[in-house]
Design an enzyme around this catalytic site. Sequence first.
Site, PDB file in Angstrom:
ATOM      1  N   LYS A  22     -19.359  52.542  46.765  1.00 42.66           N
ATOM      2  CA  LYS A  22     -20.008  51.927  45.979  1.00 42.66           C
ATOM      3  C   LYS A  22     -19.977  52.088  44.566  1.00 42.66           C
ATOM      4  O   LYS A  22     -19.679  51.186  43.733  1.00 42.66           O
ATOM      5  CB  LYS A  22     -21.934  52.360  45.804  1.00 42.66           C
ATOM      6  CG  LYS A  22     -22.684  52.086  44.772  1.00 42.66           C
ATOM      7  CD  LYS A  22     -24.001  52.462  44.961  1.00 42.66           C
ATOM      8  CE  LYS A  22     -24.104  54.089  44.410  1.00 42.66           C
ATOM      9  NZ  LYS A  22     -24.419  53.993  42.921  1.00 42.66           N
ATOM     10  N   ASN A  23     -19.287  53.242  44.167  1.00 40.18           N
ATOM     11  CA  ASN A  23     -18.912  53.621  42.802  1.00 40.18           C
ATOM     12  C   ASN A  23     -17.453  53.048  42.612  1.00 40.18           C
ATOM     13  O   ASN A  23     -17.266  53.097  41.287  1.00 40.18           O
ATOM     14  CB  ASN A  23     -19.352  54.850  42.436  1.00 40.18           C
ATOM     15  CG  ASN A  23     -20.544  55.378  42.324  1.00 40.18           C
ATOM     16  OD1 ASN A  23     -21.327  54.369  42.399  1.00 40.18           O
ATOM     17  ND2 ASN A  23     -20.973  56.525  42.247  1.00 40.18           N
ATOM     18  N   CYS A 117     -32.997  56.803  33.294  1.00 43.20           N
ATOM     19  CA  CYS A 117     -33.357  56.862  34.635  1.00 43.20           C
ATOM     20  C   CYS A 117     -33.906  58.275  35.243  1.00 43.20           C
ATOM     21  O   CYS A 117     -33.983  59.188  34.384  1.00 43.20           O
ATOM     22  CB  CYS A 117     -32.213  56.165  35.478  1.00 43.20           C
ATOM     23  SG  CYS A 117     -31.132  57.708  36.020  1.00 43.20           S
ATOM     24  N   ARG A 122     -29.107  59.144  29.963  1.00 44.34           N
ATOM     25  CA  ARG A 122     -27.840  58.472  30.333  1.00 44.34           C
ATOM     26  C   ARG A 122     -27.322  57.395  29.390  1.00 44.34           C
ATOM     27  O   ARG A 122     -27.432  56.321  29.672  1.00 44.34           O
ATOM     28  CB  ARG A 122     -28.144  57.888  31.994  1.00 44.34           C
ATOM     29  CG  ARG A 122     -28.177  59.088  33.027  1.00 44.34           C
ATOM     30  CD  ARG A 122     -28.199  58.371  34.375  1.00 44.34           C
ATOM     31  NE  ARG A 122     -26.991  57.836  34.816  1.00 44.34           N
ATOM     32  CZ  ARG A 122     -26.877  57.289  36.031  1.00 44.34           C
ATOM     33  NH1 ARG A 122     -27.652  57.236  36.918  1.00 44.34           N
ATOM     34  NH2 ARG A 122     -25.703  57.000  36.320  1.00 44.34           N
ATOM     35  N   ASP A 305     -22.930  64.073  42.619  1.00 42.02           N
ATOM     36  CA  ASP A 305     -23.426  63.531  43.580  1.00 42.02           C
ATOM     37  C   ASP A 305     -23.759  63.870  45.116  1.00 42.02           C
ATOM     38  O   ASP A 305     -24.418  63.434  45.788  1.00 42.02           O
ATOM     39  CB  ASP A 305     -22.647  61.948  43.773  1.00 42.02           C
ATOM     40  CG  ASP A 305     -22.787  61.046  42.320  1.00 42.02           C
ATOM     41  OD1 ASP A 305     -22.068  60.046  42.179  1.00 42.02           O
ATOM     42  OD2 ASP A 305     -23.636  61.289  41.578  1.00 42.02           O
ATOM     43  N   ARG A 397     -29.798  51.494  47.955  1.00 40.42           N
ATOM     44  CA  ARG A 397     -28.975  51.038  46.938  1.00 40.42           C
ATOM     45  C   ARG A 397     -27.663  51.683  47.155  1.00 40.42           C
ATOM     46  O   ARG A 397     -26.633  51.151  46.976  1.00 40.42           O
ATOM     47  CB  ARG A 397     -29.502  51.846  45.426  1.00 40.42           C
ATOM     48  CG  ARG A 397     -30.646  51.494  45.132  1.00 40.42           C
ATOM     49  CD  ARG A 397     -31.238  51.812  43.790  1.00 40.42           C
ATOM     50  NE  ARG A 397     -29.894  51.716  42.975  1.00 40.42           N
ATOM     51  CZ  ARG A 397     -29.940  52.112  41.600  1.00 40.42           C
ATOM     52  NH1 ARG A 397     -31.098  52.878  41.260  1.00 40.42           N
ATOM     53  NH2 ARG A 397     -28.850  51.960  40.924  1.00 40.42           N
TER      54      ARG A 397
HETATM   55  C1  EPZ Z   1     -21.220  57.579  37.203  1.00 39.21           C
HETATM   56  O1  EPZ Z   1     -22.394  57.473  36.470  1.00 39.21           O
HETATM   57  C2  EPZ Z   1     -21.874  57.318  38.605  1.00 39.21           C
HETATM   58  N1  EPZ Z   1     -22.125  56.039  38.679  1.00 39.21           N
HETATM   59  C3  EPZ Z   1     -22.816  58.207  39.039  1.00 39.21           C
HETATM   60  O2  EPZ Z   1     -23.167  58.096  40.417  1.00 39.21           O
HETATM   61  C4  EPZ Z   1     -22.310  59.794  38.800  1.00 39.21           C
HETATM   62  O3  EPZ Z   1     -23.202  60.547  39.085  1.00 39.21           O
HETATM   63  C5  EPZ Z   1     -21.781  59.794  37.309  1.00 39.21           C
HETATM   64  O4  EPZ Z   1     -20.878  59.082  37.173  1.00 39.21           O
HETATM   65  C6  EPZ Z   1     -21.224  61.295  37.237  1.00 39.21           C
HETATM   66  O5  EPZ Z   1     -20.042  61.563  38.383  1.00 39.21           O
HETATM   67  C7  EPZ Z   1     -21.387  54.819  38.968  1.00 39.21           C
HETATM   68  O6  EPZ Z   1     -20.008  54.995  38.784  1.00 39.21           O
HETATM   69  C8  EPZ Z   1     -21.872  53.426  39.153  1.00 39.21           C
HETATM   70  P1  EPZ Z   1     -21.099  59.376  33.275  1.00 39.21           P
HETATM   71  P2  EPZ Z   1     -22.085  57.137  34.829  1.00 39.21           P
HETATM   72  O7  EPZ Z   1     -20.818  58.237  32.232  1.00 39.21           O
HETATM   73  O8  EPZ Z   1     -20.601  56.772  34.526  1.00 39.21           O
HETATM   74  C9  EPZ Z   1     -23.269  61.275  29.557  1.00 39.21           C
HETATM   75  C10 EPZ Z   1     -24.688  57.777  41.986  1.00 39.21           C
HETATM   76  O9  EPZ Z   1     -25.516  58.590  42.585  1.00 39.21           O
HETATM   77  N2  EPZ Z   1     -22.804  60.116  28.815  1.00 39.21           N
HETATM   78  O10 EPZ Z   1     -20.058  60.096  33.833  1.00 39.21           O
HETATM   79  O11 EPZ Z   1     -23.237  56.650  34.300  1.00 39.21           O
HETATM   80  C11 EPZ Z   1     -24.441  61.083  30.561  1.00 39.21           C
HETATM   81  O12 EPZ Z   1     -25.683  61.158  30.227  1.00 39.21           O
HETATM   82  C12 EPZ Z   1     -24.868  57.633  40.819  1.00 39.21           C
HETATM   83  O13 EPZ Z   1     -24.115  57.248  42.753  1.00 39.21           O
HETATM   84  C13 EPZ Z   1     -23.153  60.055  27.476  1.00 39.21           C
HETATM   85  O14 EPZ Z   1     -23.899  60.888  26.886  1.00 39.21           O
HETATM   86  O15 EPZ Z   1     -22.128  58.926  34.537  1.00 39.21           O
HETATM   87  C14 EPZ Z   1     -24.171  62.281  31.733  1.00 39.21           C
HETATM   88  O16 EPZ Z   1     -24.865  63.491  31.304  1.00 39.21           O
HETATM   89  C15 EPZ Z   1     -25.553  58.386  39.981  1.00 39.21           C
HETATM   90  N3  EPZ Z   1     -22.879  59.034  26.825  1.00 39.21           N
HETATM   91  C16 EPZ Z   1     -22.540  62.494  31.383  1.00 39.21           C
HETATM   92  O17 EPZ Z   1     -22.224  62.002  30.080  1.00 39.21           O
HETATM   93  C17 EPZ Z   1     -22.197  57.619  27.404  1.00 39.21           C
HETATM   94  O18 EPZ Z   1     -22.043  56.849  26.727  1.00 39.21           O
HETATM   95  C18 EPZ Z   1     -21.818  61.891  32.599  1.00 39.21           C
HETATM   96  O19 EPZ Z   1     -22.329  60.698  32.718  1.00 39.21           O
HETATM   97  C19 EPZ Z   1     -21.869  58.207  28.801  1.00 39.21           C
HETATM   98  C20 EPZ Z   1     -22.288  59.438  29.286  1.00 39.21           C
END
Ligand code: EPZ
Length: 417
Positions: A22-23, A117, A122, A305, A397
């Site tokens: 998915k990701n 969420c 996020r 995850d 999802r």
């Molecule tokens: C991706 O989400 C995945 N989703 C998530 O999988 C996964 O848990 C996550 O990466 C971490 O590995 C997809 O790839 C579609 P991040 P993402 O940006 O990119 C903070 C699932 O279960 N952050 O790596 O949204 C954020 O709040 C989903 O399949 C900022 O502060 O995660 C978090 O604490 C859930 N500002 C941390 O960084 C930003 O601009 C990592 O988030 C971006 C992120």
Amino acid sequence: MDKLLIQGGAVLSGEVAISGAKNAALPILCAALLTTEPVHFTNVPQLNDISTMLRLLADMGVGVTKDGVDGLTLDGGKLNNPVASYEMVKTMRAAILVLGPLVARCGEARVSLPGGCAIGARPVDQHIKGLQAMGAEISVEHGYVHAKASRLKGARICTDMVTVTGTENLMMAACLADGETVIENAAREPEVVDLANCLVSMGARISGAGTDVIRIQGVEKLHGATHSIMPDRIETGTYLCAAAVTGGDVRLLKTSAAYLDTVVDKLMDAGCDITVERDSIRLVAPKRLKAVSLRTAPYPAFPTDMQAQFMAINCVAEGVATIRETIFENRFMHANELARLGADIQIEGSNAIVRGVARLEGATVMATDLRASASLVIAGLVAQGETLIDRIYHLDRGYAQIEEKLTKLGAIVKRVH
Ligand code: EPZ
């Protein structure tokens, strides 16, 4: 609202095929926005998030044609509406992944800010900061990100924290920018590499994907290509946990352990015997697992995850496990639901202390987010009696044909409407 009814106690055995990731698929579908030529995809998972992304792309004018069960052709040539509405984005935050490609391709984009969420705020500030560094003029008004850029310019970007979709958005935008972009502190997740491989097959010039420094030489345009989505490592890890907790013996097909080192290591520490073959993994579980502690962190460390799934198997393991969640600020909501099944879990800030109990008792529980719902399924498989899981739209999802796959492995599970 659909529910999942599980009769606990079955020992999982047999074989099941893992679907595409998915990701990886979500950003890769957005890459089709970067070219006017059709892009063909195979091994696309049948998931609600994928259908939502396809509806969003079609809304923008992208031609969407299904090719058989897991094939897809996207034609970005007819793109005429660079807007991602709140209606679309509110159900799937990954829609933010259209922002970078739209600015790069059309010079403008209007994308609804994804709300928070269940697992955390996020924000997407790093996506915005990176695009601004590349010369985009960005304003955030009425819950929408408005971005404009006649042509993005290559820049050196260092994100404040490792962000998976942030890295993916900026890498896609940089493909058509003028000059070289260097992304430092880049996410190293395998899904980032799969996206980079797809972009390179479309004519992009990218090096360093999979390391924390990715270099992209902008080009004038990208062309069509064919790309097969990599296997879903989190779905793979989830079924390994389901087999492990039931004392089972399963083989997962069309997948690889290449990206699951830390998960496989932890399952071996828990007492499982794991055999890795070219495109399959076999797990033989002990009668009872030993508790395993873990700490989530960006790849290649233990994936956040998989945290909820390991909390579930620790609930009935021998000993005490400490689980530390370092990525999201609120990713322990499954603990309260597991406690309804009789689990002994203590939350202390970003730590969860799980004391293994002899057995769990079936009960009615509620899914709160995608991986939390997977942990409830795993617990339900081993709980005594019936477990009814509500709000399983979360599951749909990210897990294709979950009841069919579990039934194939011998689980007693059915979907009730
Ligand atoms: C991706 O989400 C995945 N989703 C998530 O999988 C996964 O848990 C996550 O990466 C971490 O590995 C997809 O790839 C579609 P991040 P993402 O940006 O990119 C903070 C699932 O279960 N952050 O790596 O949204 C954020 O709040 C989903 O399949 C900022 O502060 O995660 C978090 O604490 C859930 N500002 C941390 O960084 C930003 O601009 C990592 O988030 C971006 C992120």
